[in-house]
Design an enzyme around this catalytic site. Structure first.
Site, mmCIF file in Angstrom:
data_model
loop_
_atom_site.group_PDB
_atom_site.id
_atom_site.type_symbol
_atom_site.label_atom_id
_atom_site.label_comp_id
_atom_site.label_asym_id
_atom_site.label_seq_id
_atom_site.Cartn_x
_atom_site.Cartn_y
_atom_site.Cartn_z
ATOM 1 N N SER A 1 29.238 30.208 -5.360
ATOM 2 C CA SER A 1 30.551 29.616 -5.096
ATOM 3 C C SER A 1 30.952 28.754 -6.282
ATOM 4 O O SER A 1 30.099 28.306 -7.057
ATOM 5 C CB SER A 1 30.491 28.752 -3.829
ATOM 6 N N TYR B 1 26.559 21.762 0.736
ATOM 7 C CA TYR B 1 26.874 23.141 0.330
ATOM 8 C C TYR B 1 26.673 23.312 -1.174
ATOM 9 O O TYR B 1 26.058 24.285 -1.626
ATOM 10 C CB TYR B 1 28.313 23.459 0.723
#
Length: 359
Positions: free
Chosen positions: A202, A214
């Site tokens: 990501s 995350y």
């Protein structure tokens, strides 16, 4: 620039040898302006031919027939769409699903060819990964396991202190250790076919704004993939990292939470620090931002397919708008004070400063 100079030097040497073979003196030829133009033009044509040939070779691609691909996280989102796309290309697909009897898995089974194999695969469980390897190894086509796509992942947002240690552990268990666990189990099969390992990361692997847990898991994933790429090069295995931008609406990865859920999880000390109004405001801002992302996953799926089939796949596929791409390419080279300013200058930060510790 050194590589370009070396290339032209090599071409000059080749052209010089050719001219010598036909009895022409290269030094004499290039001593005249017109002669230098001839040599330069030949070099340019030669370089263009190499580029066109290279592009043509790259576009030839890997044929799916007789090759298998394992994809994790196929219940929905990128994994689901990729499984269907590779099935249409003739690959034997092993689709790892957390819920093999769920709607996503059953749709794959119902709407795909006989080459689609649904596996129960929770990447956080050693027994699931071991069982999946047994099934895959027992049902490999002629050309073996060509690739593993480590796609399974979860997402969440919150400020650093809003998470518990268990929150960080759970995020890493899926996004990081799940990929490591799967990779180690299936690497011998991929190495045997000199195939591919693909990792879905990501942009938040390096842009860490209120996505601490995350970002931590994805940055660790990229470090693992980078190490693996260097080591696997000696075995002929290629490793690629997919870096999607905001594709929240196109996937099922976004965890939807209310401000109440976040607030009730905080202890009294943190409730005094982060007042309820700010928690609600920040949560609404984050959710609306994520849901304003790209609704079409085709850009990501095309990148995954390229990583699996191109003769020379990219090491990284950064998948954002052209304008954002300029920013993210420059981001790693900017001073920390500049990158931090992306957060400090945002409207949310100014509201945050005014609201902390307030009633």
């Amino acid at each position: 620039m050194d590589a370009v100079a070396d290339t032209f030097a090599m071409m000059g040497s080749i052209i010089g040898n050719l001219l010598n073979i036909v009895g022409m003196d290269t030094a004499a030829l290039t001593s005249f302006p017109f002669g230098r133009i001839i040599v330069s033009s030949v070099c340019a044509i030669f370089l263009l031919a190499i580029m066109l040939l290279s592009r043509r070779r790259r576009n030839q691609g890997v044929i799916g027939a007789g090759r298998a691909v394992l994809i994790t996280g196929c219940d929905s989102g990128f994994g689901h769409h990729l499984a269907r796309g590779l099935d249409a290309r003739g690959f034997v697909v092993f689709a790892g699903c957390l819920f093999p009897n769920g709607d996503g898995a059953q749709t794959l089974h119902r709407e795909s060819s006989i080459n689609m194999n649904i596996l129960k695969l929770d990447v956080t469980k050693n027994e699931d990964v071991t069982q999946a390897r047994t099934v895959v190894q027992s049902n490999l086509p002629e050309k073996g396991l060509w690739a593993v796509v480590n796609n399974a992942g979860i997402s969440d947002w919150s400020e650093t202190e809003w998470n518990t240690v268990d929150d960080y552990r759970n995020m890493a268990e899926v996004n990081l250790f799940g990929s490591i666990r799967t990779s180690i189990a299936f690497l011998p099969l991929v190495r045997a076919s000199k195939g591919r390992m693909v990792y879905v990361s990501s942009i938040f692997a390096f842009n860490c704004l209120t996505m601490g847990a995350y970002s931590m898991s994805k940055r660790g994933l990229e470090a693992f993939a980078d190490c693996l790429r260097v080591e696997m090069a000696g075995f002929g295995v290629k490793v690629s990292i997919i870096q999607p931008g905001n594709f929240g609406p196109a996937t099922n990865i976004l965890r939807r939470r209310t401000g109440t859920e976040i607030w009730e999880k905080l202890d009294e000390e943190h409730q005094q620090m982060f007042n309820r109004q700010y928690v609600d405001l920040a949560n609404d801002y984050h959710m609306s931002t994520c849901m304003a992302g790209n609704q079409d996953s085709s850009l990501v799926i095309d990148a995954m397919v390229d990583a699996l089939t191109a003769d020379r796949p990219k090491r990284r596929y950064l998948l954002v708008s052209k304008l954002d791409m300029l920013f993210f390419y420059a981001f790693p080279y900017l001073p920390t004070c500049v990158t931090d300013a992306v957060f400090y200058l945002s409207p949310m930060y100014n509201k945050r400063k005014a609201m902390l510790y307030s009633k």
